[in-house]
Write a protein that holds these residues in place. Structure first.
Motif, PDB file in Angstrom:
ATOM      1  N   GLY A 192       3.848  -8.621  36.909  1.00 47.65           N
ATOM      2  CA  GLY A 192       3.423  -9.581  35.822  1.00 47.65           C
ATOM      3  C   GLY A 192       3.770 -10.933  36.761  1.00 47.65           C
ATOM      4  O   GLY A 192       4.809 -11.084  36.757  1.00 47.65           O
ATOM      5  N   LEU A 194       3.143 -15.317  36.416  1.00 51.86           N
ATOM      6  CA  LEU A 194       2.699 -16.376  35.418  1.00 51.86           C
ATOM      7  C   LEU A 194       3.147 -17.678  36.334  1.00 51.86           C
ATOM      8  O   LEU A 194       3.851 -17.742  37.403  1.00 51.86           O
ATOM      9  CB  LEU A 194       3.757 -16.564  34.513  1.00 51.86           C
ATOM     10  CG  LEU A 194       4.221 -15.242  33.272  1.00 51.86           C
ATOM     11  CD1 LEU A 194       5.132 -15.666  32.573  1.00 51.86           C
ATOM     12  CD2 LEU A 194       2.931 -15.053  32.825  1.00 51.86           C
ATOM     13  N   GLY A 204      -1.845 -16.269  33.944  1.00 44.67           N
ATOM     14  CA  GLY A 204      -1.158 -15.146  34.334  1.00 44.67           C
ATOM     15  C   GLY A 204      -1.788 -14.026  34.577  1.00 44.67           C
ATOM     16  O   GLY A 204      -3.127 -13.908  34.388  1.00 44.67           O
ATOM     17  N   CYS A 206      -1.518  -9.593  35.270  1.00 37.91           N
ATOM     18  CA  CYS A 206      -0.610  -8.333  35.310  1.00 37.91           C
ATOM     19  C   CYS A 206      -1.672  -7.273  35.856  1.00 37.91           C
ATOM     20  O   CYS A 206      -2.584  -6.841  35.701  1.00 37.91           O
ATOM     21  CB  CYS A 206      -0.342  -7.994  33.802  1.00 37.91           C
ATOM     22  SG  CYS A 206       1.354  -7.081  33.792  1.00 37.91           S
ATOM     23  N   SER A 222       0.217  -3.047  30.383  1.00 44.25           N
ATOM     24  CA  SER A 222      -0.328  -4.005  31.440  1.00 44.25           C
ATOM     25  C   SER A 222      -1.518  -4.694  31.175  1.00 44.25           C
ATOM     26  O   SER A 222      -1.684  -6.113  31.400  1.00 44.25           O
ATOM     27  CB  SER A 222      -0.024  -3.667  32.880  1.00 44.25           C
ATOM     28  OG  SER A 222       1.326  -3.272  32.871  1.00 44.25           O
ATOM     29  N   GLY A 228       0.895  -6.489  27.568  1.00 46.79           N
ATOM     30  CA  GLY A 228       1.377  -7.002  28.730  1.00 46.79           C
ATOM     31  C   GLY A 228       1.258  -8.233  29.282  1.00 46.79           C
ATOM     32  O   GLY A 228       2.174  -8.728  30.379  1.00 46.79           O
ATOM     33  N   LEU A 229       0.675  -9.340  28.679  1.00 44.60           N
ATOM     34  CA  LEU A 229       0.571 -10.555  29.194  1.00 44.60           C
ATOM     35  C   LEU A 229      -0.212 -11.253  28.021  1.00 44.60           C
ATOM     36  O   LEU A 229      -1.007 -10.729  27.276  1.00 44.60           O
ATOM     37  CB  LEU A 229      -0.568 -10.613  30.155  1.00 44.60           C
ATOM     38  CG  LEU A 229      -0.939 -11.893  30.638  1.00 44.60           C
ATOM     39  CD1 LEU A 229       0.069 -12.622  31.639  1.00 44.60           C
ATOM     40  CD2 LEU A 229      -2.322 -11.707  31.511  1.00 44.60           C
ATOM     41  N   TYR A 230       0.322 -12.386  27.755  1.00 45.02           N
ATOM     42  CA  TYR A 230      -0.327 -13.590  27.002  1.00 45.02           C
ATOM     43  C   TYR A 230       0.034 -14.892  27.392  1.00 45.02           C
ATOM     44  O   TYR A 230       1.083 -15.184  27.788  1.00 45.02           O
ATOM     45  CB  TYR A 230       0.031 -13.473  25.711  1.00 45.02           C
ATOM     46  CG  TYR A 230      -0.620 -14.200  24.462  1.00 45.02           C
ATOM     47  CD1 TYR A 230      -2.048 -13.530  24.317  1.00 45.02           C
ATOM     48  CD2 TYR A 230      -0.473 -15.315  23.949  1.00 45.02           C
ATOM     49  CE1 TYR A 230      -2.873 -14.161  23.388  1.00 45.02           C
ATOM     50  CE2 TYR A 230      -1.427 -15.998  23.122  1.00 45.02           C
ATOM     51  CZ  TYR A 230      -2.596 -15.479  23.015  1.00 45.02           C
ATOM     52  OH  TYR A 230      -3.394 -15.812  22.052  1.00 45.02           O
ATOM     53  N   THR A 239       4.800 -12.149  30.076  1.00 41.32           N
ATOM     54  CA  THR A 239       4.357 -10.893  30.702  1.00 41.32           C
ATOM     55  C   THR A 239       5.488  -9.922  30.738  1.00 41.32           C
ATOM     56  O   THR A 239       6.685 -10.209  30.602  1.00 41.32           O
ATOM     57  CB  THR A 239       3.875 -11.059  32.060  1.00 41.32           C
ATOM     58  OG1 THR A 239       3.117  -9.803  32.388  1.00 41.32           O
ATOM     59  CG2 THR A 239       4.739 -11.480  32.889  1.00 41.32           C
ATOM     60  N   THR A 241       7.081  -5.778  31.743  1.00 43.53           N
ATOM     61  CA  THR A 241       7.119  -4.493  32.598  1.00 43.53           C
ATOM     62  C   THR A 241       8.046  -3.528  31.974  1.00 43.53           C
ATOM     63  O   THR A 241       8.903  -3.678  31.154  1.00 43.53           O
ATOM     64  CB  THR A 241       7.683  -4.967  33.956  1.00 43.53           C
ATOM     65  OG1 THR A 241       7.538  -3.844  34.939  1.00 43.53           O
ATOM     66  CG2 THR A 241       9.265  -5.567  34.045  1.00 43.53           C
ATOM     67  N   ALA A 253       4.182  -9.536  24.669  1.00 45.37           N
ATOM     68  CA  ALA A 253       3.991 -10.864  25.242  1.00 45.37           C
ATOM     69  C   ALA A 253       3.618 -11.825  24.121  1.00 45.37           C
ATOM     70  O   ALA A 253       3.968 -12.951  24.171  1.00 45.37           O
ATOM     71  CB  ALA A 253       3.068 -10.718  26.352  1.00 45.37           C
ATOM     72  N   TYR A 291      11.073  -8.498  29.764  1.00 45.61           N
ATOM     73  CA  TYR A 291       9.884  -9.818  29.687  1.00 45.61           C
ATOM     74  C   TYR A 291      10.479 -10.880  30.515  1.00 45.61           C
ATOM     75  O   TYR A 291      11.549 -11.104  30.606  1.00 45.61           O
ATOM     76  CB  TYR A 291      10.011 -10.132  28.208  1.00 45.61           C
ATOM     77  CG  TYR A 291       9.253  -9.187  27.226  1.00 45.61           C
ATOM     78  CD1 TYR A 291       8.008  -8.882  27.175  1.00 45.61           C
ATOM     79  CD2 TYR A 291      10.337  -8.451  26.243  1.00 45.61           C
ATOM     80  CE1 TYR A 291       7.548  -7.895  26.446  1.00 45.61           C
ATOM     81  CE2 TYR A 291       9.638  -7.513  25.474  1.00 45.61           C
ATOM     82  CZ  TYR A 291       8.241  -7.360  25.520  1.00 45.61           C
ATOM     83  OH  TYR A 291       7.788  -6.284  24.566  1.00 45.61           O
TER      84      TYR A 291
END
Ligand code: SD4
Length: 329
Positions: A192, A194, A204, A206, A222, A228-230, A239, A241, A253, A291
């Motif tokens: 992930g 950023l 970002g 992932c 993910s 998994g991401l924002y 992000t 994992t 996220a 995170y």
């Protein structure tokens, strides 16, 4: 023009001037190389889950050349996707329990655009396919066979993602066929990433082959926006994992970004998001989630459930690997 209108108009134009000046003041040219550079001490920056110096170095080079954060994230993630020694991403990713490698990836830019692929087989650069979904289709998420057909139509080549090593590892696993996510062991290495570019804009990405020996068809956190991401360019980005099911159930996220919006630092926000997972099942110690986050000022933070997690960061001219604080000792 009456006095009130005049005052508000001149206030607006001086605001515009102030914004324009601050952007200009933030980006100047290096006198030696003539490359654009940021004058803010915190950015440009790149931060990624786990110990991935090559990926972060690639993203750093892209960003220092003045490219937008989205390019840095894509090209940084590509490094891990193409590296057969990373057994959780792209080529050389560990397969599902039936021996098939399937990839999940997503990408998000500073304008809030998002693209993703889930359950993608036989294409190495899943994050680049996700970017094409974002930029070339009216959709945000393509799955499986359709995602593969789209990738091929976009010029991506099909290839077997299983290596000799991962095939042998799978055959070993078949002897017991025991599905058990193991903390920090080979089945956690999702990248992930950023990035904040010299203009202070965030993006970002992932990308992962998901949990090793997962059920065929399983999709994790993910590639899912908010889990998994924002990225929210006004506030920050986060992000994740680890065991995706736990991140999905708490929309991790997005939660981290919203907590930063409420005033928490990136580390406080990551800790609270881990707390949301752990408070529902305080006795469970058999899985890892971590995170990483960055806010609009370029401050970063991270938090994991267990020790063993680390993140890689390029900031203030230095590339480092850092072990953040964790829930359990
Ligand atoms: C998943 N979150 O598919 C991913 C796995 C992961 O490091 O992070 N591995 O659940």
């Amino acid at each position: 023009m009456n006095r009130r209108k005049f005052i508000s108009k001149s206030a607006l134009s001086s605001l515009g001037l102030a914004i324009g000046t601050s952007v200009l003041a933030n980006v100047t040219r290096d006198s030696k190389s003539n490359k654009r550079q940021s004058n803010n001490v915190n950015y440009p920056l790149v931060i990624a889950t786990w110990n991935v110096p090559n990926a972060v170095a690639k993203a750093r080079d892209v960003i220092l050349a003045g490219a937008p954060a989205i390019d840095a994230v894509e090209q940084g993630c590509n490094v891990e996707e193409e590296d057969p020694s990373n057994s959780s991403v792209g080529y050389g990713g560990l397969p599902d329990r039936d021996g098939h490698v399937s990839l999940d990836a997503c990408i998000m830019d500073d304008k809030g655009n998002y693209g993703a692929v889930v359950f993608l087989e036989e294409i190495v650069n899943a994050i680049s396919v996700a970017r094409k979904v974002m930029e070339k289709t009216p959709h945000v998420l393509l799955a499986g066979e359709g995602a593969k057909q789209f990738a091929e139509a976009q010029g991506f080549k099909r290839q077997n993602l299983l290596t000799e090593e991962t095939k042998n590892a799978w055959k070993d696993w078949l002897k017991k066929s025991e599905y058990k996510p193991i903390i920090n062991i080979e089945n956690h290495d999702t990248i992930g990433m950023l990035a904040m570019d010299i203009r202070g804009n965030l993006s970002g990405g992932c990308t992962t082959s998901g949990l090793a020996y997962k059920m065929h068809g399983r999709v994790g956190d993910s590639p899912i926006i908010g889990s998994g991401l924002y990225v929210d360019n006004e506030i920050g980005a986060a992000t994740a994992t680890g065991v995706g099911e736990e991140v999905l159930k708490t929309v991790g996220a997005y939660l981290v970004v919203e907590l930063m919006r409420q005033g928490k630092t990136p580390e406080q926000a990551c800790k609270e998001a881990i707390g949301r997972i752990m408070k529902k099942q305080p006795e469970r110690r058999d899985f890892q989630v971590a995170y990483i986050a960055v806010n609009k000022k370029g401050e970063v933070g991270a938090f994991s459930i267990h020790p063993g997690f680390s993140y890689t960061i390029f900031q203030q001219g230095k590339l480092k690997n850092i072990k953040p604080a964790h829930w359990f000792d």
